[in-house]
Design an enzyme around this catalytic site. Structure first.
Site, short mmCIF file in Angstrom:
data_model
loop_
_atom_site.label_atom_id
_atom_site.label_comp_id
_atom_site.label_asym_id
_atom_site.label_seq_id
_atom_site.Cartn_x
_atom_site.Cartn_y
_atom_site.Cartn_z
N ARG A 1 4.09 -8.60 -4.02
CA ARG A 1 3.32 -7.21 -3.79
C ARG A 1 2.30 -7.18 -4.86
NH1 ARG A 1 4.16 -3.14 -0.43
NH2 ARG A 1 3.10 -1.22 -0.88
N CYS B 1 -9.21 2.66 -1.37
CA CYS B 1 -10.35 2.01 -1.70
C CYS B 1 -11.30 2.19 -0.93
CB CYS B 1 -10.07 0.43 -2.15
SG CYS B 1 -11.57 -0.31 -2.50
N ARG C 1 -0.80 -5.99 -6.86
CA ARG C 1 -1.71 -4.94 -6.88
C ARG C 1 -2.63 -4.99 -8.17
NH1 ARG C 1 -0.43 -5.21 -2.43
NH2 ARG C 1 0.31 -3.30 -1.17
N GLU D 1 -3.83 2.43 -9.60
CA GLU D 1 -3.49 1.32 -8.91
C GLU D 1 -4.19 1.15 -7.38
OE1 GLU D 1 -0.48 -0.16 -5.66
OE2 GLU D 1 -1.41 1.74 -5.93
#
Length: 456
Positions: free
Chosen positions: A168, A79, A170, A117
């Site tokens: 986790r 990102c 995402r 993702e």
């Protein structure tokens, strides 16, 4: 499993192959992969038979397209900040980011399904602009994609479905090519959400971390140092003393910081001045006030404990004089999962782990009295025991796993997406093959991956 590929996929920003594991287990065949990190590329090559070493910024540009046609595009893209210059929205604002190269591939080939993702923060308020750019550019290319982020974690999924005891979260962006608007009559909701519970699984009570750990207390390279054992022993003693002194009441949820306790008259005066000062941020005033009250209520026990363990000596650096207790009614610190953090020793119940990260905060498994091993970390990301990391340093393996995508999460997200868009996918041969491969696959990828790696 059929030797004929059910679909063709490309694996961008491939890492060590989390997407490749899930998509191969579905029966897909990779026709292109790319990863810029040499060490991760080597691990990918050892396990998937070819090296993805390369640079997407060279392979997918305005003038070059080295990515072949495919049916499913998978990418755990970094990102990077999107440009906010100018008043225009859309294509021009993605230039200079790695997402722009994904979009180049999409425009060249229009794969049937996109599976992207990213970190949870992409869907946060600080990145609203970037999120809108992604959604609008994909819709402009004819894709059906939800504007609401699909946030998902492997700990939401039972082990029988490929889930893992690791929190986790995402963001997954799943999209189906629908240029004719077959799905226009029903709004695209996210394929999964943070509240998704597959088969009614309750992650707060049904996980057993032990199922994914080696029984041995020893694991090469995972030992705790003498100093680390001292810090844990000291705070373990503290936890037990507090259970007795507080008559079974759990420790408070705010961080306990020995340096914020008024153990001397001089320190009490200094802390009082900070609490009364308008220059002290409100959060810190609250923190100091609570620690002050906690110390006053338990002064005698704390003073004896601190003297016995030398808490205010050089043996305890400032970051080891802090305890963040998030383990609820766990009676001992050694019964917890721990992390040594700059903010202190964080303790959690030994049910499921926080997210593996690509830095040196490897979880300490209290009952094993050691750190999580690389093999155990790989299991928590959904890789079978036959998956190899070669002879690289353990630190590189931890970093790669911390950067990777969880295999079981990918498996369940793609199943949910294909089920959601089945009516659209039925309209093309490629879509029908994807439906068959994904929806007829087992509930979990684990069996197929064990079989795949045991045959190598």
């Amino acid at each position: 499993m059929s030797t004929e590929p059910a679909f063709r996929f490309v694996d961008l920003f491939a890492g060590i192959g989390g997407f490749a594991a899930a998509l191969t287990a579905f029966g897909g065949t990779g026709v292109y992969s790319v990863e810029i990190d040499p060490r991760a590329s080597r691990v990918y090559e050892l396990n998937w038979g070819h090296s993805p070493l390369g640079d997407i910024t060279h392979d997918a540009t305005d003038s070059v397209m080295n990515v072949p046609e495919h049916d499913v595009l998978a990418a755990g893209f970094p990102c990077q900040p999107f440009s906010k210059s100018g008043a225009q929205r859309g294509m021009d604002e993605t230039r200079g980011t790695l997402y722009w190269h994904i979009l180049n591939i999409v425009q060249a080939h229009h794969p049937t399904v996109l599976l992207l993702e990213n970190v949870r923060n992409l869907a946060g308020p600080r990145h609203l602009h970037e999120w809108q750019v992604i959604i609008e550019t994909l819709r402009a290319e004819g894709y059906r994609v939800s504007e609401t982020p699909a946030v998902f974690s492997p700990h939401q999924v039972p082990p029988s479905r490929g889930g893992r005891p690791q929190v986790r979260e995402r963001v997954f962006i799943t999209a189906t090519y629908d240029p004719d608007g077959v799905g226009d009559d029903f709004a695209p909701e996210p394929a999964v959400t943070p509240s998704t519970r597959i088969d009614g699984f309750d992650p707060s009570s049904e996980w057993s971390l032990d199922d994914f750990l080696e029984p041995d207390h020893h694991a090469s390279g995972c030992e705790l140092s003498t100093a680390e054992k001292l810090w844990i022993d000291a705070w373990d003693d503290f936890v037990q003393l507090m259970w007795e002194a507080r008559q079974g009441r759990r420790l408070p949820g705010f961080p306990l910081w020995a340096d914020a306790w008024p153990t001397t008259a001089a320190k009490a005066a200094e802390l009082a001045e900070q609490i009364d000062s308008h220059e002290t941020p409100s959060w810190k005033r609250d923190f100091l006030t609570k620690n002050n009250a906690f110390y006053d209520a338990n002064r005698q026990v704390i003073d004896r404990w601190a003297a016995r363990w030398g808490v205010f000596t050089e043996a305890f650096p400032p970051s080891r004089r802090k305890l963040e207790w998030q383990a609820q009614d766990t009676p001992r610190l050694w019964d917890c999962v721990m992390h040594f953090r700059p903010s202190g020793i964080r303790a959690k119940r030994a049910t499921y782990l926080p997210a593996l990260v690509a830095i040196t905060q490897t979880s300490i498994i209290g009952p094993r009295r050691r750190r999580l091993s690389p093999r155990e970390a790989a299991r928590l990301q959904g890789f079978p025991d036959g998956f190899t990391f070669g002879t690289q340093p353990q630190a590189a393996t931890y970093r790669q796993l911390g950067n990777g995508v969880n295999v079981g999460a990918v498996w369940n997200v793609l199943k949910a997406h294909v089920s959601r868009d089945e009516a659209i996918l039925k309209t093309t041969p490629e879509g029908r093959r994807i439906i068959t491969a994904v929806l007829d696959a087992p509930d979990s990828p684990d069996g197929r991956l064990r079989e795949l790696f045991s045959s190598r």
